[in-house]
Design a protein around this motif. Structure first.
Motif, PDB file in Angstrom:
ATOM      1  N   LEU A  48      -9.307   5.487  -2.187  1.00  0.00           N
ATOM      2  CA  LEU A  48      -9.635   6.910  -2.408  1.00  0.00           C
ATOM      3  C   LEU A  48      -9.424   7.321  -3.869  1.00  0.00           C
ATOM      4  O   LEU A  48      -9.126   8.474  -4.159  1.00  0.00           O
ATOM      5  N   ASN A  49      -9.574   6.363  -4.748  1.00  0.00           N
ATOM      6  CA  ASN A  49      -9.330   6.614  -6.165  1.00  0.00           C
ATOM      7  C   ASN A  49     -10.591   7.152  -6.842  1.00  0.00           C
ATOM      8  O   ASN A  49     -11.411   6.384  -7.365  1.00  0.00           O
ATOM      9  N   ARG A  50     -10.706   8.469  -6.889  1.00  0.00           N
ATOM     10  CA  ARG A  50     -11.893   9.052  -7.530  1.00  0.00           C
ATOM     11  C   ARG A  50     -11.865   8.840  -9.043  1.00  0.00           C
ATOM     12  O   ARG A  50     -12.914   8.727  -9.676  1.00  0.00           O
ATOM     13  N   GLY A  51     -10.670   8.789  -9.619  1.00  0.00           N
ATOM     14  CA  GLY A  51     -10.567   8.530 -11.056  1.00  0.00           C
ATOM     15  C   GLY A  51     -11.117   7.166 -11.434  1.00  0.00           C
ATOM     16  O   GLY A  51     -11.676   6.983 -12.520  1.00  0.00           O
ATOM     17  N   LEU A  52     -10.963   6.212 -10.520  1.00  0.00           N
ATOM     18  CA  LEU A  52     -11.508   4.870 -10.751  1.00  0.00           C
ATOM     19  C   LEU A  52     -13.025   4.954 -10.889  1.00  0.00           C
ATOM     20  O   LEU A  52     -13.607   4.429 -11.838  1.00  0.00           O
ATOM     21  N   TRP A  53     -13.668   5.607  -9.913  1.00  0.00           N
ATOM     22  CA  TRP A  53     -15.134   5.715  -9.936  1.00  0.00           C
ATOM     23  C   TRP A  53     -15.611   6.508 -11.149  1.00  0.00           C
ATOM     24  O   TRP A  53     -16.607   6.157 -11.785  1.00  0.00           O
ATOM     25  N   LEU A  54     -14.917   7.587 -11.455  1.00  0.00           N
ATOM     26  CA  LEU A  54     -15.327   8.430 -12.585  1.00  0.00           C
ATOM     27  C   LEU A  54     -15.246   7.649 -13.905  1.00  0.00           C
ATOM     28  O   LEU A  54     -16.218   7.624 -14.681  1.00  0.00           O
ATOM     29  N   SER A  55     -14.117   7.003 -14.145  1.00  0.00           N
ATOM     30  CA  SER A  55     -13.941   6.280 -15.412  1.00  0.00           C
ATOM     31  C   SER A  55     -14.901   5.107 -15.520  1.00  0.00           C
ATOM     32  O   SER A  55     -15.493   4.855 -16.573  1.00  0.00           O
ATOM     33  N   LEU A  56     -15.065   4.394 -14.394  1.00  0.00           N
ATOM     34  CA  LEU A  56     -15.953   3.237 -14.408  1.00  0.00           C
ATOM     35  C   LEU A  56     -17.410   3.670 -14.574  1.00  0.00           C
ATOM     36  O   LEU A  56     -18.186   3.039 -15.314  1.00  0.00           O
ATOM     37  N   GLY A  57     -17.774   4.751 -13.890  1.00  0.00           N
ATOM     38  CA  GLY A  57     -19.156   5.241 -14.001  1.00  0.00           C
ATOM     39  C   GLY A  57     -19.495   5.666 -15.412  1.00  0.00           C
ATOM     40  O   GLY A  57     -20.558   5.308 -15.955  1.00  0.00           O
ATOM     41  N   PRO A  80     -17.148   0.715   8.497  1.00  0.00           N
ATOM     42  CA  PRO A  80     -16.268   1.862   8.831  1.00  0.00           C
ATOM     43  C   PRO A  80     -15.788   2.643   7.611  1.00  0.00           C
ATOM     44  O   PRO A  80     -15.218   3.720   7.759  1.00  0.00           O
ATOM     45  N   VAL A  81     -16.022   2.091   6.414  1.00  0.00           N
ATOM     46  CA  VAL A  81     -15.620   2.799   5.204  1.00  0.00           C
ATOM     47  C   VAL A  81     -16.302   4.163   5.126  1.00  0.00           C
ATOM     48  O   VAL A  81     -15.771   5.114   4.539  1.00  0.00           O
ATOM     49  N   ARG A  82     -17.467   4.280   5.770  1.00  0.00           N
ATOM     50  CA  ARG A  82     -18.221   5.538   5.724  1.00  0.00           C
ATOM     51  C   ARG A  82     -17.370   6.712   6.200  1.00  0.00           C
ATOM     52  O   ARG A  82     -17.378   7.791   5.600  1.00  0.00           O
ATOM     53  N   GLY A  83     -16.634   6.511   7.290  1.00  0.00           N
ATOM     54  CA  GLY A  83     -15.800   7.584   7.818  1.00  0.00           C
ATOM     55  C   GLY A  83     -14.722   8.010   6.831  1.00  0.00           C
ATOM     56  O   GLY A  83     -14.409   9.203   6.699  1.00  0.00           O
ATOM     57  N   ILE A  84     -14.168   7.037   6.121  1.00  0.00           N
ATOM     58  CA  ILE A  84     -13.120   7.349   5.143  1.00  0.00           C
ATOM     59  C   ILE A  84     -13.696   8.164   3.989  1.00  0.00           C
ATOM     60  O   ILE A  84     -13.092   9.146   3.529  1.00  0.00           O
ATOM     61  N   VAL A  85     -14.884   7.759   3.526  1.00  0.00           N
ATOM     62  CA  VAL A  85     -15.506   8.479   2.409  1.00  0.00           C
ATOM     63  C   VAL A  85     -15.833   9.916   2.818  1.00  0.00           C
ATOM     64  O   VAL A  85     -15.601  10.866   2.065  1.00  0.00           O
ATOM     65  N   GLU A  86     -16.368  10.078   4.021  1.00  0.00           N
ATOM     66  CA  GLU A  86     -16.700  11.428   4.491  1.00  0.00           C
ATOM     67  C   GLU A  86     -15.442  12.282   4.653  1.00  0.00           C
ATOM     68  O   GLU A  86     -15.420  13.460   4.275  1.00  0.00           O
ATOM     69  N   SER A  87     -14.385  11.686   5.186  1.00  0.00           N
ATOM     70  CA  SER A  87     -13.135  12.440   5.354  1.00  0.00           C
ATOM     71  C   SER A  87     -12.555  12.835   4.008  1.00  0.00           C
ATOM     72  O   SER A  87     -12.005  13.930   3.850  1.00  0.00           O
ATOM     73  N   ARG A  88     -12.690  11.926   3.021  1.00  0.00           N
ATOM     74  CA  ARG A  88     -12.155  12.242   1.682  1.00  0.00           C
ATOM     75  C   ARG A  88     -12.882  13.439   1.096  1.00  0.00           C
ATOM     76  O   ARG A  88     -12.281  14.301   0.441  1.00  0.00           O
ATOM     77  N   ALA A  96       0.846  -1.201   0.000  1.00  0.00           N
ATOM     78  CA  ALA A  96       0.000   0.000   0.000  1.00  0.00           C
ATOM     79  C   ALA A  96       0.875   1.243   0.000  1.00  0.00           C
ATOM     80  O   ALA A  96       2.052   1.205   0.371  1.00  0.00           O
ATOM     81  N   GLN A  97       0.280   2.346  -0.430  1.00  0.00           N
ATOM     82  CA  GLN A  97       0.938   3.648  -0.385  1.00  0.00           C
ATOM     83  C   GLN A  97       0.343   4.380   0.818  1.00  0.00           C
ATOM     84  O   GLN A  97      -0.834   4.741   0.808  1.00  0.00           O
ATOM     85  N   VAL A  98       1.153   4.562   1.853  1.00  0.00           N
ATOM     86  CA  VAL A  98       0.648   5.200   3.073  1.00  0.00           C
ATOM     87  C   VAL A  98       0.761   6.708   2.920  1.00  0.00           C
ATOM     88  O   VAL A  98       1.855   7.257   2.748  1.00  0.00           O
ATOM     89  N   GLN A  99      -0.388   7.396   2.973  1.00  0.00           N
ATOM     90  CA  GLN A  99      -0.419   8.847   2.777  1.00  0.00           C
ATOM     91  C   GLN A  99      -1.297   9.504   3.836  1.00  0.00           C
ATOM     92  O   GLN A  99      -2.130   8.849   4.471  1.00  0.00           O
ATOM     93  N   ASP A 100      -1.117  10.838   3.987  1.00  0.00           N
ATOM     94  CA  ASP A 100      -1.867  11.595   5.006  1.00  0.00           C
ATOM     95  C   ASP A 100      -2.964  12.450   4.380  1.00  0.00           C
ATOM     96  O   ASP A 100      -3.262  13.539   4.877  1.00  0.00           O
ATOM     97  N   ILE A 101      -3.558  11.979   3.334  1.00  0.00           N
ATOM     98  CA  ILE A 101      -4.572  12.778   2.637  1.00  0.00           C
ATOM     99  C   ILE A 101      -5.716  13.166   3.564  1.00  0.00           C
ATOM    100  O   ILE A 101      -6.261  14.273   3.479  1.00  0.00           O
ATOM    101  N   LEU A 102      -6.092  12.284   4.483  1.00  0.00           N
ATOM    102  CA  LEU A 102      -7.235  12.539   5.367  1.00  0.00           C
ATOM    103  C   LEU A 102      -6.826  13.171   6.692  1.00  0.00           C
ATOM    104  O   LEU A 102      -7.646  13.315   7.588  1.00  0.00           O
ATOM    105  N   GLY A 103      -5.550  13.524   6.799  1.00  0.00           N
ATOM    106  CA  GLY A 103      -5.082  14.109   8.057  1.00  0.00           C
ATOM    107  C   GLY A 103      -4.492  13.071   8.992  1.00  0.00           C
ATOM    108  O   GLY A 103      -4.056  13.400  10.091  1.00  0.00           O
TER     109      GLY A 103
END
Length: 455
Positions: free
Chosen positions: A258-267, A303-311, A193-200
């Protein structure tokens, strides 16, 4: 009959080929040889192993070499789609752009991109030039569908063991001068995984079996049409039921990535596919409803809900991307015809990534200029046009190309995603061409539908 229904096997008897036209005596020794698709098989089916050895990002050109040798030694004309010359012209721009590289050297990143472009071209030509006996469409579709399952398993590795990492055998075997290169170290370090602080706070975004989490998201969306074709359109009820379970299980790493490009392209691709008539349209509509329903349940009840809201609350990366894109447009004006040879540092601020990153379109723009970008896009759009009609396998390849077209805005796509795109294009083009040839060969066949160019 079942496979013919979903387009994985020609409904009509295959046309005679040079192989089938041979005598039984000649066929016996040929059957003992490795099948013509062995480099594709070893590359894709063995990808988890190559990745674990630290060679996943470097392996595509390695297996393109035997495919290229076969193309040269078989000495048969290759039917390519109209407009393929645009892609070859783009390769000319890539070669010319080396003259614009700052420093006069040949950086590893440039050679890596050049090798990836050449490798994509070879994979495309190898599939287009082969007949169904040599590289069966159904076989390649199963390989790509299996690759999607591998991507999902890799995603779960990233979710469960975000700090997981394997020792890189590839880095140990190469000279210190190359192994010490920062970019090369990134390519050859197999992490989960790529560990990042995008959500703080630190969050492991799945990336196995690729280098970056964006590669993972890109491959997930590009390979999903082949999973639909191979699993969701199967007449085997248990296989379809298993497919929905796998699809549901895949959504957890999808959200955590947290790949928004994935959802956009797939949608975009699924909405486009859902508008089609027939089996493929129905499959796309069912898949779209299933993804939305299960996705909603995962967001609401886990618990994914919290991640989506934070994103949603931490969208600072969009502002950063916008600034990089604007600077990239300006920097390319310095060399609009052949570009700058590759990404260049962000002016005056090392905090930002290089200009010409954060999307394939921007890499092409900065590397090969405005003219090169125009040729690149024209080649891609032409492949989409060439796969607009044909059997189901062509249609799902067409969907994968549309997914890729959306992704070039945000994903870099080199090397694995771009290879998937070119394999999809080759499969789609070849299946459409074979269907036209069968139509021509049939009594009273329509001779107006034939298309293609021969080199």
């Amino acid at each position: 009959m079942a496979l013919a229904r979903v387009g994985l096997r020609p409904a009509a008897p295959p046309l005679p080929t040079r192989r089938t036209a041979g005598t039984a005596v000649a066929a016996t020794p040929r059957a003992r040889r490795l099948p013509p698709h062995w480099p594709i098989t070893l590359c894709i089916a063995g990808f988890p192993l190559w990745w674990a050895l630290g060679a996943g990002a470097l392996i595509w050109p390695v297996f393109a070499a035997p495919l290229a040798v076969r193309l040269v030694t078989r000495r048969r004309p290759i039917q390519v789609p109209f407009g393929f010359g645009l892609w070859l012209l783009y390769l000319v721009f890539v070669v010319l752009s080396v003259t614009a590289l700052d420093g006069g050297g040949l950086p590893f990143a440039y050679l890596w991109r050049l090798a990836s472009y050449a490798s994509c071209t070879v994979f495309f030509l190898a599939i287009v030039a082969a007949d169904e006996e040599e590289i069966p469409s159904s076989y390649v579709v199963r390989l790509l569908a299996g690759f999607w399952v591998v991507v999902v398993v890799g995603g779960w590795l990233g979710v469960l063991l975000p700090a997981g990492e394997l020792p890189s055998l590839t880095a140990r075997l190469l000279p210190d001068s190359l192994a010490g290169n920062d970019f090369f170290q990134e390519l050859t370090t197999p992490g989960f995984a790529q560990v990042q602080d995008i959500l703080g706070y630190p969050l492991g975004r799945p990336k196995a079996p690729f280098v970056y989490t964006n590669d993972w998201g890109s491959a997930y969306a590009l390979l999903l049409p082949f999973f639909f074709l191979s699993w969701l359109q199967s007449v085997d009820v248990r296989r379809r039921a298993t497919a929905y379970v796998l699809l549901a299980a895949s959504l957890v790493p999808v959200f955590i990535s947290l790949n928004r490009g994935l959802w956009l392209s797939l949608g975009v691709a699924l909405i486009y596919a859902a508008g089609r008539h027939g089996d493929v349209g129905r499959t796309a509509r069912r898949a779209l409803v299933a993804l939305l329903t299960v996705g909603l349940l995962v967001v609401v009840f886990t618990p994914v809900r919290g991640i989506v809201e934070s994103r949603a609350e931490n969208d600072h990366s969009s502002a950063g991307r916008e600034r990089i894109y604007v600077e990239s447009l300006g920097a390319t004006l310095e060399s609009p015809i052949i570009g700058l040879g590759g990404p260049v540092p962000f002016p005056g601020n090392r905090v930002y990534p290089n200009l010409g990153t954060q999307g394939m379109l921007w890499t092409v723009l900065v590397s090969t200029g405005y003219v090169g970008l125009g040729v690149f896009l024209a080649a891609w759009l032409r492949l989409i046009w060439e796969t607009r009609a044909g059997p189901p396998v062509t249609f799902w390849c067409h969907v994968a190309l549309i997914v890729g077209l959306v992704q070039i805005l945000v994903y870099d796509m080199i090397p694995s995603s771009l290879h998937i795109v070119f394999i999809a294009a080759a499969l789609g083009v070849r299946a459409a061409r074979l269907e036209r040839e069968r139509a021509l060969a049939a009594p009273g066949g329509d001779r107006g539908g034939a298309a293609g160019a021969t080199t």
